[in-house]
Scaffold this motif. Structure first.
Motif, PDB file in Angstrom:
ATOM      1  N   UNK A  41       6.705   4.554   4.773  1.00  0.00           N
ATOM      2  CA  UNK A  41       5.968   3.372   3.554  1.00  0.00           C
ATOM      3  C   UNK A  41       5.508   4.091   2.692  1.00  0.00           C
ATOM      4  N   UNK A  42       4.442   5.063   3.005  1.00  0.00           N
ATOM      5  CA  UNK A  42       3.624   5.738   1.947  1.00  0.00           C
ATOM      6  C   UNK A  42       4.299   6.354   0.857  1.00  0.00           C
ATOM      7  N   UNK A  43       5.464   6.932   1.212  1.00  0.00           N
ATOM      8  CA  UNK A  43       6.332   7.572   0.010  1.00  0.00           C
ATOM      9  C   UNK A  43       6.800   6.622  -1.026  1.00  0.00           C
ATOM     10  N   UNK A 170      -4.766  -6.579   2.856  1.00  0.00           N
ATOM     11  CA  UNK A 170      -4.599  -5.483   3.851  1.00  0.00           C
ATOM     12  C   UNK A 170      -2.999  -5.076   3.530  1.00  0.00           C
ATOM     13  N   UNK A 171      -2.751  -3.855   3.332  1.00  0.00           N
ATOM     14  CA  UNK A 171      -1.759  -3.121   3.243  1.00  0.00           C
ATOM     15  C   UNK A 171      -1.405  -2.016   4.205  1.00  0.00           C
ATOM     16  N   UNK A 208       4.115   0.609  13.495  1.00  0.00           N
ATOM     17  CA  UNK A 208       2.581  -0.136  13.284  1.00  0.00           C
ATOM     18  C   UNK A 208       2.665  -1.358  12.388  1.00  0.00           C
ATOM     19  N   UNK A 209       3.602  -1.245  11.312  1.00  0.00           N
ATOM     20  CA  UNK A 209       3.891  -2.317  10.648  1.00  0.00           C
ATOM     21  C   UNK A 209       4.411  -3.593  11.248  1.00  0.00           C
ATOM     22  N   UNK A 232       0.346  -7.240   3.654  1.00  0.00           N
ATOM     23  CA  UNK A 232       1.627  -6.660   3.177  1.00  0.00           C
ATOM     24  C   UNK A 232       1.846  -5.404   3.726  1.00  0.00           C
ATOM     25  N   UNK A 233       3.181  -5.304   4.522  1.00  0.00           N
ATOM     26  CA  UNK A 233       3.764  -4.224   4.823  1.00  0.00           C
ATOM     27  C   UNK A 233       4.660  -3.355   3.993  1.00  0.00           C
ATOM     28  N   UNK A 234       4.541  -2.307   3.820  1.00  0.00           N
ATOM     29  CA  UNK A 234       5.304  -1.383   3.094  1.00  0.00           C
ATOM     30  C   UNK A 234       6.454  -0.585   3.942  1.00  0.00           C
TER      31      UNK A 234
END
Length: 408
Positions: A41-43, A170-171, A208-209, A232-234
């Motif tokens: 997600x962080x990418x 919250x992300x 975790x998401x 929001x979950x990326x």
């Protein structure tokens, strides 16, 4: 009747689209399309940056929060993209992941960026309103290992709770679960602690998401009040449930490789016993031992190692037991075999295996397991006692899955 302008545009583009489609390779009959490259997600900056632009952001990150082929830290990546990061909240093991298990993490500043580091693994586990002044968004991006007693998910829970209580966004940036299966007893209310906050089995089979979505959807943030945070979950791409995942960075000092991560859920029970799990050696969570030759032919001596445990159990003493670091990779399951073996051996020798009974109960999430061992139940009998709770959990879990499950 004249077509609307946007329809005329689509009509003109249709021949070009068809021509381009003819140039693309078509998979042969019965041949699957090539798999999508895994991106955590962080990418996915195309999704993440719009959530953060123009806002004051606090991160909960550690040494696993790396992105891209160059494996840059998310903090540096966001700063270079113009995101205003106001502070970093540090979980167990600290921002750099080099603090011994269970040791308090200190406040400080990141030497590279000057960003304040605020500990959430000491006296305070949840951000206070004072800590959240000047913050609009809380962002969580840490690699988990899929076990209920691994504390990163509990830090995420408290971060979500703080977001809800203080009206913040919250992300959660998602990453794969390397122990992606469901097993073990459910957490019981009288065994709730920071090594077990959520009503989950030991192995929950979620990212975790997905867990964040479940925490919100099941009203766990404020039981009885149906209060939720603005979550929001990326999502990650290129991974599905049941697919193996090898961690590119050790998630904590005593989980240095894939084998230790795989064995961790089964060997963590021994943290409540008098046996060493290899802390203070180069094979943590891959060996078991006790200072008595009757416990096995393999031997090791725990020693002080910075970050991997400066005061390990049985420091300086020769421990005898088993080496699980070699041979075939262990099966992806929660095994009680070694726990039952050593409990019976200790009993025959007149020893007491479970020396920290309350901590053992908190790890297990139930008082029942210690009683079952004392009663001499075998693994099948113990497992049978979990099944009703696991079946109920599986039904609820399906509501929050973000990724497909591989067919068994």
């Amino acid at each position: 009747m004249a077509l609307p302008s946007h329809t005329r545009c689509l009509v003109r583009l249709l021949p070009l689209c068809l021509a381009l489609r003819l140039l693309l390779p078509i998979p042969a009959q019965g041949q699957e399309s090539p798999p999508c490259k895994l991106r955590v997600g962080a990418e996915r900056m195309e999704l993440l940056l719009p959530l953060l632009e123009g806002k004051r952001v606090a991160l909960m990150v550690n040494q696993t929060s790396l992105v891209g082929e160059a494996q840059l830290h998310l903090l540096d990546t966001l700063l270079s993209s113009g995101i205003r990061v106001s502070k970093v909240f540090a979980p167990e093991h600290g921002f750099r992941g080099d603090v011994d298990a269970g040791k308090s993490v200190r406040d400080g500043r990141d030497l590279r960026t000057g960003i304040p580091i605020v500990s959430l693994y000491g006296r305070t586990k949840k951000p206070t309103p004072e800590m959240l002044q000047g913050v609009d968004v809380l962002l969580f991006d840490i690699q988990d290992v899929g076990a209920r007693f691994y504390t990163y998910i509990n830090s995420m829970y408290y971060l979500m709770q703080a977001a809800q209580e203080n009206g913040l966004e919250m992300v959660v940036c998602d990453r794969p679960n390397p122990n992606d299966y469901i097993d073990g007893p459910m957490l019981e209310a009288d065994c709730k602690s920071f090594v077990g906050l959520l009503p989950l089995p030991i192995l929950h089979g979620m990212t975790v998401g997905e867990l964040a979505e479940m925490i919100n959807g099941e009203d766990w943030l404020s039981p009885g009040d149906s209060l939720r945070c603005a979550l929001t979950v990326v999502p990650l791409v290129g991974w599905e449930h049941g697919e193996p995942y090898e961690l590119p960075v050790r998630p904590s000092p005593n989980l240095p490789n894939t084998r230790s991560v795989t064995l961790y859920p089964s060997l963590c029970f021994f943290e409540g016993t008098g046996m060493s799990v290899g802390r203070g050696t180069d094979r943590p969570f891959c060996v078991l031992g006790y200072p008595n030759k009757a416990y096995g032919s393999y031997s090791f001596v725990p020693r002080a190692i910075q970050g991997a445990d400066s005061s390990p159990l049985h420091r300086g003493k020769r421990c005898y037991g088993v080496d699980l670091s070699r041979g075939e990779m262990p099966r992806r399951e929660l095994s009680l075999g070694w726990l039952i073996h050593y409990h019976r051996l200790a009993k025959r020798l007149g020893h007491k295996l479970i020396t920290r009974k309350r901590f053992f109960e908190l790890i297990a999430g139930t008082k029942q397991l210690a009683r079952q061992l004392d009663e001499g139940l075998d693994e099948a009998e113990i497992r049978a006692s979990w099944q009703e709770g696991l079946e109920r959990f599986k039904v609820r879990r399906r509501l929050y899955l973000l990724y497909p499950e591989q067919r068994q």
